[in-house]
Scaffold this motif. Structure first.
Motif, PDB file in Angstrom:
ATOM      1  N   TRP A  13       0.852  -1.189   0.000  1.00 15.69           N
ATOM      2  CA  TRP A  13       0.000   0.000   0.000  1.00 15.69           C
ATOM      3  C   TRP A  13       0.884   1.233   0.000  1.00 15.69           C
ATOM      4  N   TYR A  14       0.568   2.135  -0.917  1.00 18.35           N
ATOM      5  CA  TYR A  14       1.228   3.436  -0.983  1.00 18.35           C
ATOM      6  C   TYR A  14       0.192   4.504  -0.648  1.00 18.35           C
ATOM      7  N   ARG A  15       0.679   5.690  -0.352  1.00 15.14           N
ATOM      8  CA  ARG A  15      -0.240   6.803  -0.184  1.00 15.14           C
ATOM      9  C   ARG A  15       0.408   8.078  -0.695  1.00 15.14           C
ATOM     10  N   GLN A  16      -0.461   8.998  -1.076  1.00 16.75           N
ATOM     11  CA  GLN A  16       0.007  10.309  -1.525  1.00 16.75           C
ATOM     12  C   GLN A  16      -0.933  11.362  -0.992  1.00 16.75           C
ATOM     13  N   GLY A  17      -0.412  12.199  -0.091  1.00 13.36           N
ATOM     14  CA  GLY A  17      -1.188  13.294   0.442  1.00 13.36           C
ATOM     15  C   GLY A  17      -1.063  14.511  -0.459  1.00 13.36           C
ATOM     16  N   ALA A  18      -1.869  15.512  -0.176  1.00 10.60           N
ATOM     17  CA  ALA A  18      -1.844  16.741  -0.972  1.00 10.60           C
ATOM     18  C   ALA A  18      -0.451  17.369  -0.916  1.00 10.60           C
ATOM     19  N   GLU A  19       0.094  17.671  -2.074  1.00  7.05           N
ATOM     20  CA  GLU A  19       1.398  18.327  -2.196  1.00  7.05           C
ATOM     21  C   GLU A  19       2.513  17.512  -1.543  1.00  7.05           C
ATOM     22  N   LYS A  20       2.332  16.209  -1.486  1.00  9.18           N
ATOM     23  CA  LYS A  20       3.358  15.327  -0.928  1.00  9.18           C
ATOM     24  C   LYS A  20       3.733  14.283  -1.973  1.00  9.18           C
ATOM     25  N   GLU A  21       4.905  13.722  -1.816  1.00  5.60           N
ATOM     26  CA  GLU A  21       5.312  12.656  -2.705  1.00  5.60           C
ATOM     27  C   GLU A  21       4.695  11.338  -2.262  1.00  5.60           C
ATOM     28  N   ARG A  22       4.542  10.459  -3.212  1.00  9.03           N
ATOM     29  CA  ARG A  22       4.002   9.142  -2.908  1.00  9.03           C
ATOM     30  C   ARG A  22       4.978   8.382  -2.013  1.00  9.03           C
ATOM     31  N   GLU A  23       4.455   7.696  -1.021  1.00  2.00           N
ATOM     32  CA  GLU A  23       5.311   6.925  -0.119  1.00  2.00           C
ATOM     33  C   GLU A  23       4.759   5.518   0.054  1.00  2.00           C
ATOM     34  N   LEU A  24       5.667   4.599   0.279  1.00  4.65           N
ATOM     35  CA  LEU A  24       5.284   3.216   0.542  1.00  4.65           C
ATOM     36  C   LEU A  24       4.940   3.102   2.021  1.00  4.65           C
ATOM     37  N   VAL A  25       3.701   2.792   2.306  1.00  8.14           N
ATOM     38  CA  VAL A  25       3.215   2.710   3.686  1.00  8.14           C
ATOM     39  C   VAL A  25       3.531   1.346   4.287  1.00  8.14           C
ATOM     40  N   SER A  26       3.263   0.304   3.525  1.00  8.02           N
ATOM     41  CA  SER A  26       3.458  -1.046   4.031  1.00  8.02           C
ATOM     42  C   SER A  26       3.556  -2.009   2.865  1.00  8.02           C
ATOM     43  N   SER A  27       4.313  -3.073   3.061  1.00 12.95           N
ATOM     44  CA  SER A  27       4.440  -4.086   2.023  1.00 12.95           C
ATOM     45  C   SER A  27       4.468  -5.475   2.643  1.00 12.95           C
ATOM     46  N   ILE A  28       4.140  -6.446   1.811  1.00 16.92           N
ATOM     47  CA  ILE A  28       4.197  -7.840   2.221  1.00 16.92           C
ATOM     48  C   ILE A  28       4.860  -8.612   1.091  1.00 16.92           C
ATOM     49  N   SER A  29       5.862  -9.395   1.425  1.00 17.76           N
ATOM     50  CA  SER A  29       6.640 -10.076   0.411  1.00 17.76           C
ATOM     51  C   SER A  29       5.966 -11.376  -0.024  1.00 17.76           C
ATOM     52  N   ARG A  30       6.587 -12.038  -0.995  1.00 17.92           N
ATOM     53  CA  ARG A  30       6.047 -13.302  -1.494  1.00 17.92           C
ATOM     54  C   ARG A  30       5.941 -14.334  -0.373  1.00 17.92           C
ATOM     55  N   ASP A  31       6.891 -14.267   0.581  1.00 19.46           N
ATOM     56  CA  ASP A  31       6.855 -15.231   1.688  1.00 19.46           C
ATOM     57  C   ASP A  31       6.265 -14.610   2.953  1.00 19.46           C
ATOM     58  N   ASP A  32       5.416 -13.596   2.759  1.00 16.55           N
ATOM     59  CA  ASP A  32       4.603 -13.004   3.828  1.00 16.55           C
ATOM     60  C   ASP A  32       5.383 -12.236   4.884  1.00 16.55           C
ATOM     61  N   LYS A  33       6.551 -11.754   4.530  1.00 19.79           N
ATOM     62  CA  LYS A  33       7.252 -10.860   5.448  1.00 19.79           C
ATOM     63  C   LYS A  33       6.690  -9.462   5.261  1.00 19.79           C
ATOM     64  N   THR A  34       6.423  -8.793   6.378  1.00 23.04           N
ATOM     65  CA  THR A  34       5.801  -7.472   6.313  1.00 23.04           C
ATOM     66  C   THR A  34       6.793  -6.368   6.655  1.00 23.04           C
ATOM     67  N   ASN A  35       6.497  -5.185   6.143  1.00 25.59           N
ATOM     68  CA  ASN A  35       7.346  -4.037   6.392  1.00 25.59           C
ATOM     69  C   ASN A  35       6.446  -2.808   6.484  1.00 25.59           C
ATOM     70  N   TYR A  36       6.816  -1.869   7.349  1.00 23.04           N
ATOM     71  CA  TYR A  36       6.003  -0.686   7.572  1.00 23.04           C
ATOM     72  C   TYR A  36       6.857   0.573   7.602  1.00 23.04           C
ATOM     73  N   ALA A  37       6.295   1.659   7.122  1.00 23.26           N
ATOM     74  CA  ALA A  37       6.923   2.955   7.301  1.00 23.26           C
ATOM     75  C   ALA A  37       6.925   3.286   8.792  1.00 23.26           C
ATOM     76  N   ASN A  38       7.936   3.998   9.234  1.00 21.71           N
ATOM     77  CA  ASN A  38       8.031   4.333  10.661  1.00 21.71           C
ATOM     78  C   ASN A  38       6.793   5.079  11.142  1.00 21.71           C
ATOM     79  N   SER A  39       6.212   5.879  10.277  1.00 24.28           N
ATOM     80  CA  SER A  39       5.081   6.710  10.669  1.00 24.28           C
ATOM     81  C   SER A  39       3.817   5.896  10.979  1.00 24.28           C
ATOM     82  N   VAL A  40       3.762   4.643  10.548  1.00 24.61           N
ATOM     83  CA  VAL A  40       2.547   3.853  10.764  1.00 24.61           C
ATOM     84  C   VAL A  40       2.794   2.601  11.602  1.00 24.61           C
ATOM     85  N   LYS A  41       4.019   2.358  11.973  1.00 30.72           N
ATOM     86  CA  LYS A  41       4.322   1.164  12.768  1.00 30.72           C
ATOM     87  C   LYS A  41       3.513   1.153  14.066  1.00 30.72           C
ATOM     88  N   GLY A  42       2.964  -0.020  14.357  1.00 35.92           N
ATOM     89  CA  GLY A  42       2.170  -0.154  15.568  1.00 35.92           C
ATOM     90  C   GLY A  42       0.724   0.270  15.394  1.00 35.92           C
TER      91      GLY A  42
END
Length: 120
Positions: free
Chosen positions: A36-65
């Protein structure tokens, strides 16, 4: 033809929750990472969270937890989710589902986007 269809966006007050869904047509779960990516007004697109082929997850620091990414396969219907809790006004953005060859700002396939608005 690959096709991603998102749903679940909307307006919520700060502290509330939303769950985004993305149905992925003709995307091989075993071959592709998703996210999942997001793009706010006048902001660049950022990767919020991802899940790999083997189900490993990753989160942007701003949304962790606060955000949780997951995916499921049900009768050949592949779905990607993003559970968003404790939402903040700074989470307001258009959220995009994406699949395959993810980088910090690019991917091979994209959904149409869904608006999330958090009011304080």
């Amino acid at each position: 033809q690959v096709h991603l269809v998102e749903s679940g966006g909307g307006s919520v007050q700060a502290g509330g929750s939303l769950k985004l869904s993305c149905v992925l047509f003709r995307v091989d779960f075993s071959a592709c990472g998703m996210g999942w990516y997001r793009q706010g007004a006048e902001k660049e697109r950022e990767l919020v969270s991802s899940i790999s082929r083997d189900d490993k997850t990753n989160y942007a620091n701003s949304v962790k937890g606060r955000f949780t990414i997951s995916r499921s396969r049900d009768n050949a219907k592949n779905t990607l989710y993003l559970q968003m809790n404790s939402l903040k006004s700074e989470d307001t953005a258009v959220y995009y589902c994406a699949a395959c060859d993810l980088t910090t700002s690019r991917a091979s396939y994209w959904g149409q986007g869904t608006q999330v608005t958090v009011s304080s």
